[in-house]
Design a protein around this motif. Structure first.
Motif, mmCIF file in Angstrom:
data_model
loop_
_atom_site.group_PDB
_atom_site.id
_atom_site.type_symbol
_atom_site.label_atom_id
_atom_site.label_comp_id
_atom_site.label_asym_id
_atom_site.label_seq_id
_atom_site.Cartn_x
_atom_site.Cartn_y
_atom_site.Cartn_z
ATOM 1 N N GLY A 235 0.839 -1.187 0.000
ATOM 2 C CA GLY A 235 0.000 0.000 0.000
ATOM 3 C C GLY A 235 0.877 1.240 0.000
ATOM 4 N N THR A 236 0.274 2.385 0.260
ATOM 5 C CA THR A 236 1.028 3.638 0.225
ATOM 6 C C THR A 236 2.195 3.618 1.201
ATOM 7 O OG1 THR A 236 -0.948 4.876 -0.433
ATOM 8 C CG2 THR A 236 0.882 6.129 0.501
ATOM 9 N N VAL A 237 1.932 3.242 2.454
ATOM 10 C CA VAL A 237 2.995 3.231 3.459
ATOM 11 C C VAL A 237 4.039 2.173 3.122
ATOM 12 C CG1 VAL A 237 3.516 2.745 5.888
ATOM 13 C CG2 VAL A 237 1.575 4.211 5.293
ATOM 14 N N GLY A 238 3.618 0.997 2.667
ATOM 15 C CA GLY A 238 4.571 -0.042 2.300
ATOM 16 C C GLY A 238 5.478 0.388 1.163
ATOM 17 N N LEU A 239 4.901 0.992 0.126
ATOM 18 C CA LEU A 239 5.704 1.472 -0.999
ATOM 19 C C LEU A 239 6.711 2.520 -0.556
ATOM 20 C CD1 LEU A 239 2.907 1.785 -3.716
ATOM 21 C CD2 LEU A 239 4.842 0.198 -3.775
ATOM 22 N N LEU A 240 6.261 3.464 0.250
ATOM 23 C CA LEU A 240 7.164 4.529 0.699
ATOM 24 C C LEU A 240 8.226 3.984 1.650
ATOM 25 C CD1 LEU A 240 4.568 7.402 1.172
ATOM 26 C CD2 LEU A 240 6.269 7.167 -0.643
ATOM 27 N N THR A 241 7.871 2.980 2.443
ATOM 28 C CA THR A 241 8.866 2.354 3.316
ATOM 29 C C THR A 241 9.933 1.647 2.492
ATOM 30 O OG1 THR A 241 7.242 2.068 5.102
ATOM 31 C CG2 THR A 241 9.211 0.671 5.171
ATOM 32 N N ALA A 242 9.512 0.957 1.436
ATOM 33 C CA ALA A 242 10.479 0.297 0.554
ATOM 34 C C ALA A 242 11.391 1.318 -0.112
ATOM 35 C CB ALA A 242 9.742 -0.530 -0.503
ATOM 36 N N ALA A 243 10.809 2.422 -0.573
ATOM 37 C CA ALA A 243 11.618 3.467 -1.212
ATOM 38 C C ALA A 243 12.607 4.068 -0.232
ATOM 39 C CB ALA A 243 10.702 4.550 -1.776
ATOM 40 N N MET A 244 12.165 4.310 1.004
ATOM 41 C CA MET A 244 13.055 4.873 2.012
ATOM 42 C C MET A 244 14.137 3.880 2.414
ATOM 43 S SD MET A 244 12.683 7.999 2.673
ATOM 44 C CE MET A 244 13.911 7.860 3.984
ATOM 45 N N ALA A 245 13.838 2.576 2.375
ATOM 46 C CA ALA A 245 14.867 1.580 2.676
ATOM 47 C C ALA A 245 15.995 1.668 1.660
ATOM 48 C CB ALA A 245 14.251 0.175 2.684
#
Length: 501
Positions: A235-245
């Motif tokens: 979802g939105t948070v998961g995608l952004l967490t992956a990008a930030m990783a």
């Protein structure tokens, strides 16, 4: 409108007048002479932050009452000392908003009075309260919607997201509820408003809120350069967490979801390096915490069910999570370069025959990711994250979902896997704005002669994450209904839905 004058005495004389014609800057951005009434303009003296002649104005907002949508027009007062008034331009719909919309509750939090939703918002400053400096009419801002007390020990340590007196917009946790941002105008403490550069769109600025969750998760995880990561949920948070990783130095980031379209999107737009589509159906997401001491426990029909049967079901779920973790790790290690082909779809019929004892017993000490981010709140995903993390690694609990879960605690215990909780965010907005600005500059600098990006660097576009836009509060019901789906009526991916002014 705004009227510049030299002293406060003059503005008081205007307040007493029935009407006045003057050259002004109006809140709609226009200037020039216009006949006004005391309720249609405000005056900002040159020598102070703001003085006001109007007492209130009308502002439409979205109010929920007992799971029903009511659009109301209410009087909004002038901003108090330390506040600014913002005309909301863009509001993203979060999963918690959808939950309140459908159930008038979010997890254990039940709304007990009418509640305005929305907490991912940006807008334009249209009024400035006393004792506010650093803002001018027309400034573009993103709202950080959690307002802590600022005085307790937690706040003084900088972890204000944990403040017991925190008021968070559109949440039923505090009472009276702190109303959300799905309204035309809102007064908000200036200290929690963040000025935006002109090249960051209102939609991207609204997504600074979920981006802040991802930034906070990585701040807690503290990955070492070259670390490997797993993200459960795209979802939105998961995608952004992956990008930030990736932004934080992780060399390989695998993202998992039950939706093929979301995993494809993550890979195609550079949010992750590897992807895995989790087979449906998963094991039931309900907690198995009904297991109690004794030989039996009540079933759904009131009959007594042997506890051994419930434990057997739990063992089956854990075995499924171990197998799923092993399959994900196999995909993660299959290729060193990001590729859409990294997506793997497995079902029970075609799933490889895997010996999961190695994962359970820890015989292969190096197998697993350094950090797993659980972004769904589902028990089965937490199980999988634990089994997929290598000894000495970390599991970061990002998603909020099932409040009571049964976990195989021997897995983190015997392998020294740290479990860290994430609750919203703190001290992240400035970082998010810098990241968006840097990504924008990098993408512009790396464009080739044909306009094609030569090198992928920086965060993926947050604007592209907005798949559907609805104009006006009157279309809120449509927006909420769509936000609860993964595809629209035309079969297009639904990722982030925003309501624009």
């Amino acid at each position: 409108m705004v009227h510049e004058t030299c002293d406060c005495q003059q503005y008081r004389s205007h307040c007493n007048a029935r009407s006045h014609t003057t050259h002004c800057l109006f809140l709609d951005g226009s200037t020039g002479p216009r006949k006004t009434t005391p309720s249609s303009y405000m005056i900002i003296p040159r020598h102070t932050s703001a003085c006001f002649c109007q007492t209130s104005t009308l502002s439409r907002l979205l109010i929920l009452q007992s799971c029903s949508q009511i659009q109301e027009c209410r009087s909004i007062e002038l901003p108090l000392a330390g506040e600014i008034q913002i005309a909301i331009r863009s509001t993203g719909i979060c999963g918690s908003d959808v939950s309140y919309f459908k159930k008038f509750a979010n997890g254990d939090l039940c709304a007990c009075q009418p509640l305005s939703l929305g907490h991912e918002s940006s807008g334009v400053v249209v009024a400035i309260g006393p004792q506010v400096t650093g803002f001018t009419i027309g400034d573009r801002v993103a709202l950080e919607v959690g307002v802590p007390c600022g005085q307790c020990g937690i706040c003084r340590k900088g972890r204000y997201n944990l403040c017991k007196k925190m008021r968070f917009r559109s949440s039923a946790k505090s009472f009276p509820h702190f109303q959300g941002t799905l309204q035309e105008r809102i007064n908000h403490p200036a200290v929690w408003c963040h000025k935006l550069p002109s090249h960051i769109s209102f939609d991207a600025a609204a997504l600074l809120e979920p981006l802040s969750v991802a930034i906070h998760a990585l701040n807690r995880a503290k990955p070492e350069p070259g670390a490997t990561a797993l993200v459960m949920g795209a979802g939105t948070v998961g995608l952004l967490t992956a990008a930030m990783a990736q932004e934080s130095g992780c060399s390989a980031v695998t993202i998992c979801d039950v939706d093929q379209g979301r995993v494809d999107y993550a890979l195609e737009h550079g949010f992750a390096t590897h992807g895995y589509v989790v087979p449906r159906p998963l094991h039931p997401s309900s907690s198995s915490s009904s297991v109690v001491s004794g030989i039996s426990t009540p079933g759904a029909d009131g009959a007594m069910t042997p506890a051994s049967s419930i434990l057997s079901t739990l063992d089956s779920r854990l075995e499924g999570a171990r197998t799923l973790a092993h399959d994900i790790l196999a995909v993660s290690s299959s290729s060193c370069s990001p590729s859409v082909e990294d997506v793997s779809v497995h079902d029970d019929e075609h799933s490889p025959n895997i010996d999961t004892n190695n994962v359970q017993d820890g015989e292969e000490d190096d197998e697993g990711v350094d950090i797993a981010f659980e972004c769904t709140g589902k028990e089965v995903c937490m199980h999988t994250a634990l089994y997929a993390t290598k000894p000495g690694g970390k599991v970061i609990m990002v998603g909020m979902g099932t409040p009571i879960q049964t976990l195989p605690m021997s897995v983190p215990h015997l392998r020294e896997v740290d479990i860290l909780g994430i609750f919203r965010y703190a001290n992240t907005y400035a970082t998010g704005i810098r990241l968006l600005s840097a990504s924008k500059r990098l993408k512009q600098a790396l464009k080739g002669p044909s306009g094609k990006t030569l090198v992928k660097r920086g965060l993926p576009s947050l604007d592209n994450m907005v798949t559907h836009r609805f104009k006006g509060l009157h279309r809120s019901r449509e927006a909420f209904e769509l936000a609860s789906r993964t595809v629209d009526d035309e079969g297009r991916l639904v990722l982030k839905v925003v309501i624009e002014a």
